[in-house]
Design a protein around this motif. Sequence first.
Motif, PDB file in Angstrom:
ATOM      1  N   GLY A 184       0.802  -1.207   0.000  1.00 23.38           N
ATOM      2  CA  GLY A 184       0.000   0.000   0.000  1.00 23.38           C
ATOM      3  C   GLY A 184       0.840   1.263   0.000  1.00 23.38           C
ATOM      4  O   GLY A 184       2.065   1.228  -0.069  1.00 23.38           O
ATOM      5  N   SER A 220       1.091   5.678  -1.152  1.00 23.49           N
ATOM      6  CA  SER A 220       1.066   6.476  -2.372  1.00 23.49           C
ATOM      7  C   SER A 220       2.341   6.265  -3.189  1.00 23.49           C
ATOM      8  O   SER A 220       3.409   5.973  -2.649  1.00 23.49           O
ATOM      9  CB  SER A 220       0.901   7.955  -2.024  1.00 23.49           C
ATOM     10  OG  SER A 220       1.943   8.391  -1.177  1.00 23.49           O
ATOM     11  N   GLN A 272     -11.814   1.814  -4.260  1.00 27.68           N
ATOM     12  CA  GLN A 272     -10.508   2.137  -4.846  1.00 27.68           C
ATOM     13  C   GLN A 272     -10.089   3.552  -4.447  1.00 27.68           C
ATOM     14  O   GLN A 272     -10.880   4.489  -4.497  1.00 27.68           O
ATOM     15  CB  GLN A 272     -10.571   2.027  -6.367  1.00 27.68           C
ATOM     16  CG  GLN A 272     -10.997   0.667  -6.881  1.00 27.68           C
ATOM     17  CD  GLN A 272     -12.492   0.585  -7.143  1.00 27.68           C
ATOM     18  OE1 GLN A 272     -13.296   1.208  -6.463  1.00 27.68           O
ATOM     19  NE2 GLN A 272     -12.858  -0.186  -8.148  1.00 27.68           N
ATOM     20  N   LEU A 273      -8.821   3.698  -4.068  1.00 29.06           N
ATOM     21  CA  LEU A 273      -8.304   4.973  -3.588  1.00 29.06           C
ATOM     22  C   LEU A 273      -7.682   5.747  -4.748  1.00 29.06           C
ATOM     23  O   LEU A 273      -6.893   5.200  -5.521  1.00 29.06           O
ATOM     24  CB  LEU A 273      -7.255   4.749  -2.496  1.00 29.06           C
ATOM     25  CG  LEU A 273      -6.909   5.945  -1.614  1.00 29.06           C
ATOM     26  CD1 LEU A 273      -8.124   6.380  -0.798  1.00 29.06           C
ATOM     27  CD2 LEU A 273      -5.753   5.589  -0.680  1.00 29.06           C
ATOM     28  N   SER A 276     -11.549   7.777  -1.620  1.00 27.16           N
ATOM     29  CA  SER A 276     -12.065   6.665  -2.416  1.00 27.16           C
ATOM     30  C   SER A 276     -13.005   7.170  -3.494  1.00 27.16           C
ATOM     31  O   SER A 276     -13.532   8.300  -3.415  1.00 27.16           O
ATOM     32  CB  SER A 276     -12.816   5.669  -1.519  1.00 27.16           C
ATOM     33  OG  SER A 276     -14.045   6.225  -1.080  1.00 27.16           O
ATOM     34  N   ASP A 330      -5.291   1.102  -5.770  1.00 27.02           N
ATOM     35  CA  ASP A 330      -4.774   2.279  -5.064  1.00 27.02           C
ATOM     36  C   ASP A 330      -3.809   2.993  -5.991  1.00 27.02           C
ATOM     37  O   ASP A 330      -2.685   2.542  -6.207  1.00 27.02           O
ATOM     38  CB  ASP A 330      -4.065   1.865  -3.767  1.00 27.02           C
ATOM     39  CG  ASP A 330      -3.540   3.070  -2.978  1.00 27.02           C
ATOM     40  OD1 ASP A 330      -3.610   4.200  -3.499  1.00 27.02           O
ATOM     41  OD2 ASP A 330      -3.054   2.869  -1.858  1.00 27.02           O
ATOM     42  N   SER A 366      -3.145   6.361  -5.550  1.00 25.49           N
ATOM     43  CA  SER A 366      -2.839   7.642  -4.913  1.00 25.49           C
ATOM     44  C   SER A 366      -1.375   8.013  -5.148  1.00 25.49           C
ATOM     45  O   SER A 366      -0.504   7.152  -5.249  1.00 25.49           O
ATOM     46  CB  SER A 366      -3.140   7.592  -3.411  1.00 25.49           C
ATOM     47  OG  SER A 366      -2.383   6.592  -2.769  1.00 25.49           O
TER      48      SER A 366
END
Length: 367
Positions: free
Chosen positions: A165, A167, A249-250, A286, A331, A333
């Motif tokens: 996970g 960014s 989903q981010l 999200s 993800d 981000s």
Amino acid sequence: MNLYKSKLYISDLDYMIERLDILKELQNSSFLILGARGMICSAIADLLFRYNEKYDAGISLYLVGRNKDSIKERFSKYCDSKYFNVIELNNGTQGNLIHKIPHSISYIIDGNGPSSPGDINSYPCDSLHRNVEILKDLLQYAHDNKVKSTLYISSSEVYGIRDDGGSFKEDYYGYVDILNPRSSYACGKRSCENLCACYSDMQKVHTVIARPGHIYGPSARVDDDHIVSELSFEAANGHDLKMHSEGLQLRSYCYMLDCASAMLTILLFGKSGNAYNISNPISVLSIRNMIDLLAEAGEVKTIVCCGDDGHIGSEDDIIMKTSKRDNPMKDSSLNSEKLMALGWKGYFDARKGASHTVRIIREALMM
């Protein structure tokens, strides 16, 4: 839809101009902008046109697209300005563009190529090779004509998919399935970024790369099939927003005028051969959270629909029509510290951006 009929849109342009001291650096310069009708590039052009209008800044814009009339219609408020120029790009003819460009261009912004999920899936070959061909011509033009800076608009999809996970920073890359035609977009962007790096290193062309996250705003075209763009128009028209998954989903969301200011910051102050994420750190949320904000702005409901089997889709399912069209990352981000070190900051958080998006579209459609 005529955005210039929206007082709020003009107000947003003025709001940004008041806060962008970097615009003074651009007076009496000239821009070549490819993808001029797209969400990001049209916002950049509007900022520059409005700055000209307010301060007689002498910034000439050469807007490149496949249809001259469509560009004139999009920029109707400014199409009679002496600073407004259109260059038609003959679709698919390599080298066709270069001899149409004057030799006095100061800056190039390349936002060319298919970017909507529908276009990527329908025309994967164009998504891959056409971008590379045109960019190569542009970089050679930049070298031959001593262009001050060339900005290539890439995508967060270059990062691929990763298991851990957090960014993405600019130097981290995950897995891309190169045998999936949908990956033509990510692979094409990676190829173009490498081409920029090559020209920066070998030809000393000042070229910089922007990797925007999920950009949204009223400058989206009516036929834009990105999820947030579609649902922005739905909310503006007073329709409830339907989802077919939980939307976990981010994403890194950024209002299109904040994105435009980031692009100009990278163009002017970015280090040649470098890539910069575009992400507003206060707008990482999200998909469901973003859609709820659009629903709130439009005073409509978010409805999570069940499939034929009575179950809500998993987060691997895509929110609107088909599971093949969306960015595949759960993800995506982005870490924006590198961009912020150039002096950039975002002014529209997700709630404000969603509200302005729906209100501006509603004003533009009603008038």
